[in-house]
Design a protein around this motif. Structure first.
Motif, mmCIF file in Angstrom:
data_model
loop_
_atom_site.group_PDB
_atom_site.id
_atom_site.type_symbol
_atom_site.label_atom_id
_atom_site.label_comp_id
_atom_site.label_asym_id
_atom_site.label_seq_id
_atom_site.Cartn_x
_atom_site.Cartn_y
_atom_site.Cartn_z
ATOM 1 N N VAL A 37 0.833 -1.215 0.000
ATOM 2 C CA VAL A 37 0.000 0.000 0.000
ATOM 3 C C VAL A 37 0.867 1.264 0.000
ATOM 4 O O VAL A 37 1.629 1.503 0.935
ATOM 5 C CB VAL A 37 -0.955 0.012 1.218
ATOM 6 C CG1 VAL A 37 -1.829 1.268 1.196
ATOM 7 C CG2 VAL A 37 -1.835 -1.243 1.229
ATOM 8 N N LEU A 38 0.724 2.048 -1.065
ATOM 9 C CA LEU A 38 1.467 3.297 -1.200
ATOM 10 C C LEU A 38 0.537 4.461 -0.859
ATOM 11 O O LEU A 38 -0.549 4.574 -1.428
ATOM 12 C CB LEU A 38 1.975 3.418 -2.646
ATOM 13 C CG LEU A 38 2.527 4.756 -3.110
ATOM 14 C CD1 LEU A 38 3.777 5.148 -2.337
ATOM 15 C CD2 LEU A 38 2.834 4.711 -4.609
ATOM 16 N N VAL A 39 0.964 5.301 0.084
ATOM 17 C CA VAL A 39 0.143 6.451 0.481
ATOM 18 C C VAL A 39 0.752 7.718 -0.100
ATOM 19 O O VAL A 39 1.958 7.967 0.043
ATOM 20 C CB VAL A 39 0.054 6.582 2.016
ATOM 21 C CG1 VAL A 39 -0.910 7.692 2.416
ATOM 22 C CG2 VAL A 39 -0.351 5.260 2.661
ATOM 23 N N MET A 40 -0.083 8.487 -0.794
ATOM 24 C CA MET A 40 0.383 9.741 -1.404
ATOM 25 C C MET A 40 -0.586 10.856 -1.062
ATOM 26 O O MET A 40 -1.717 10.607 -0.650
ATOM 27 C CB MET A 40 0.362 9.625 -2.942
ATOM 28 C CG MET A 40 1.211 8.577 -3.547
ATOM 29 S SD MET A 40 0.772 8.369 -5.297
ATOM 30 C CE MET A 40 -0.559 7.191 -5.205
ATOM 31 N N GLU A 41 -0.130 12.080 -1.292
ATOM 32 C CA GLU A 41 -1.034 13.207 -1.176
ATOM 33 C C GLU A 41 -2.029 13.089 -2.331
ATOM 34 O O GLU A 41 -1.643 12.674 -3.423
ATOM 35 C CB GLU A 41 -0.202 14.478 -1.346
ATOM 36 C CG GLU A 41 -0.794 15.697 -0.725
ATOM 37 C CD GLU A 41 0.232 16.818 -0.699
ATOM 38 O OE1 GLU A 41 0.746 17.120 0.384
ATOM 39 O OE2 GLU A 41 0.544 17.349 -1.780
ATOM 40 N N PHE A 42 -3.261 13.437 -2.086
ATOM 41 C CA PHE A 42 -4.278 13.355 -3.136
ATOM 42 C C PHE A 42 -4.173 14.563 -4.056
ATOM 43 O O PHE A 42 -4.232 15.709 -3.586
ATOM 44 C CB PHE A 42 -5.674 13.275 -2.511
ATOM 45 C CG PHE A 42 -6.744 12.914 -3.495
ATOM 46 C CD1 PHE A 42 -7.036 11.581 -3.769
ATOM 47 C CD2 PHE A 42 -7.455 13.898 -4.157
ATOM 48 C CE1 PHE A 42 -8.015 11.246 -4.684
ATOM 49 C CE2 PHE A 42 -8.443 13.566 -5.083
ATOM 50 C CZ PHE A 42 -8.730 12.239 -5.346
ATOM 51 N N ALA A 43 -4.011 14.319 -5.335
ATOM 52 C CA ALA A 43 -3.965 15.420 -6.297
ATOM 53 C C ALA A 43 -5.378 15.601 -6.838
ATOM 54 O O ALA A 43 -5.851 14.796 -7.639
ATOM 55 C CB ALA A 43 -2.987 15.099 -7.432
ATOM 56 N N GLY A 44 -6.069 16.619 -6.344
ATOM 57 C CA GLY A 44 -7.453 16.840 -6.759
ATOM 58 C C GLY A 44 -8.262 17.387 -5.600
ATOM 59 O O GLY A 44 -7.699 17.762 -4.572
ATOM 60 N N LYS A 45 -9.579 17.409 -5.784
ATOM 61 C CA LYS A 45 -10.464 17.974 -4.741
ATOM 62 C C LYS A 45 -11.678 17.098 -4.550
ATOM 63 O O LYS A 45 -12.210 16.548 -5.517
ATOM 64 C CB LYS A 45 -10.930 19.368 -5.213
ATOM 65 C CG LYS A 45 -10.170 20.477 -4.526
ATOM 66 C CD LYS A 45 -10.924 21.806 -4.663
ATOM 67 C CE LYS A 45 -9.937 22.951 -4.698
ATOM 68 N NZ LYS A 45 -9.865 23.624 -5.986
ATOM 69 N N ASN A 46 -12.120 16.982 -3.287
ATOM 70 C CA ASN A 46 -13.333 16.222 -2.957
ATOM 71 C C ASN A 46 -13.360 14.834 -3.586
ATOM 72 O O ASN A 46 -14.400 14.382 -4.071
ATOM 73 C CB ASN A 46 -14.586 16.987 -3.391
ATOM 74 C CG ASN A 46 -14.657 18.358 -2.762
ATOM 75 O OD1 ASN A 46 -14.283 18.521 -1.589
ATOM 76 N ND2 ASN A 46 -15.084 19.341 -3.515
ATOM 77 N N GLY A 47 -12.222 14.195 -3.615
ATOM 78 C CA GLY A 47 -12.172 12.836 -4.144
ATOM 79 C C GLY A 47 -12.150 12.750 -5.658
ATOM 80 O O GLY A 47 -12.212 11.663 -6.217
ATOM 81 N N VAL A 48 -12.081 13.904 -6.317
ATOM 82 C CA VAL A 48 -11.991 13.883 -7.783
ATOM 83 C C VAL A 48 -10.561 14.227 -8.180
ATOM 84 O O VAL A 48 -10.084 15.330 -7.906
ATOM 85 C CB VAL A 48 -12.969 14.899 -8.437
ATOM 86 C CG1 VAL A 48 -12.880 14.830 -9.957
ATOM 87 C CG2 VAL A 48 -14.385 14.657 -7.956
#
Ligand SMILES: Nc1ncnc2c1ncn2[C@@H]1O[C@H](COP(=O)(O)OP(=O)(O)OP(=O)(O)O)[C@@H](O)[C@H]1O
Ligand SMILES: [Mg+2]
Length: 261
Positions: free
Chosen positions: A152-163
């Motif tokens: 499992v690789l954890v990264m910062e989410f690139a986007g908004k509200n899950g999009v």
């Protein structure tokens, strides 16, 4: 060739195994996915890893899937301070497993291969984390890696509200984007000392702040025996895309020469 009988036995065994996993999934998923169904048949170890990430305060809960490839599935997750995260889960046991099974039947190394598959999958995840970290440290525009535990690789989410941010293929592009891609490839090679090796319009986000590279699991060190071949292929892929979008761009071999100067 497999006999009918063997094939039936095999199918039964696989179904049994998948059922077992389904049961494990049902009994363990509660409590960290906020009742959203994780729609993949995860194995017990992956569930444990997700629980571990929750217990260590890295993630609070996992939302729905945002992307799924052959070897991985990416989920939108949320951290303790409400921060959006992307979890790329490299798949160990999937329905693809079914397709692979016939190649293993009758092979006395089967259990070893199974064990090996997990190791290999974990290695991919570590490799992607390492590649992202190498780029990030050099200040190159890629998604920010946070941690990697097993597959499992954890990264910062690139986007908004899950999009997720749109990828190049989903957006309008211009000559600046082309120049920017070439310059990032150059920096990957000359600063981070790696070649992406799976670069395409599908693995680059276009954000308001500029381009972001991701999906770096395949990336290799520039000393890899095929590094130049991969570099040429990356540049060809990206050139093809921009040409298809009607731009006049530099000859790929001139770009390769320039990068390798
Ligand atoms: N850090 C991130 N933030 C937001 N979304 C992400 C992130 N990483 C991946 N995604 C989403 O997940 C999708 C698949 O990610 P990625 O390309 O890394 O996986 P993949 O297994 O190689 O998939 P594919 O085989 O389709 O390329 C992306 O297109 C994007 O929509
Ligand atoms: Mg991809």
């Amino acid at each position: 060739m497999l006999t009918d009988e063997l094939e039936k036995k095999l199918a039964k065994r696989i179904d049994g195994r998948l059922l077992e996993k389904e049961r494990e999934r049902k009994s363990e998923k509660d409590g960290f996915d906020k009742n959203k169904v994780l729609d993949e048949v995860f194995d017990k170890s992956t569930m444990m890893t997700l629980s571990g990430l929750k217990n260590s305060g890295t993630i609070s809960y996992v939302n729905g899937a945002v992307g799924s490839g052959k070897e991985s599935k990416t989920y939108w997750a949320v951290g303790p301070s409400g921060n959006d995260l992307a979890l790329k889960i490299y798949l160990v046991a999937t329905s693809n497993f079914k397709k692979r099974y016939p190649y293993l039947l009758g092979d006395s190394r089967f259990t070893k291969i199974k064990k090996g598959t997990r190791n290999l999958v974990e290695l991919w995840a570590q490799k992607e984390f390492g590649n992202l970290s190498q780029c990030f440290k050099k200040g190159l525009p890629c998604v920010r890696p946070i941690t990697v535990i097993k597959n499992v690789l954890v990264m910062e989410f690139a986007g908004k509200n899950g999009v997720p941010e749109p990828t190049l293929v989903e957006t309008e592009v211009d000559y600046n984007d082309y120049e920017s891609v070439v310059s990032i490839i150059d920096d990957l090679y000359n600063k981070a000392k790696i070649v992406h090796a799976d670069l395409s319009e599908y693995n680059i986000f276009k954000t308001k702040k500029g381009l972001l590279f991701f999906d770096l699991g395949s990336a290799v060190d520039i000393k890899h025996p095929n590094a130049i071949k991969f570099l040429e292929r990356d540049i060809k892929n990206i050139t093809k895309f921009f040409v298809k979008r009607g731009l006049t761009v530099t000859n790929p071999s001139d770009i390769v020469k320039r990068i390798m100067k």
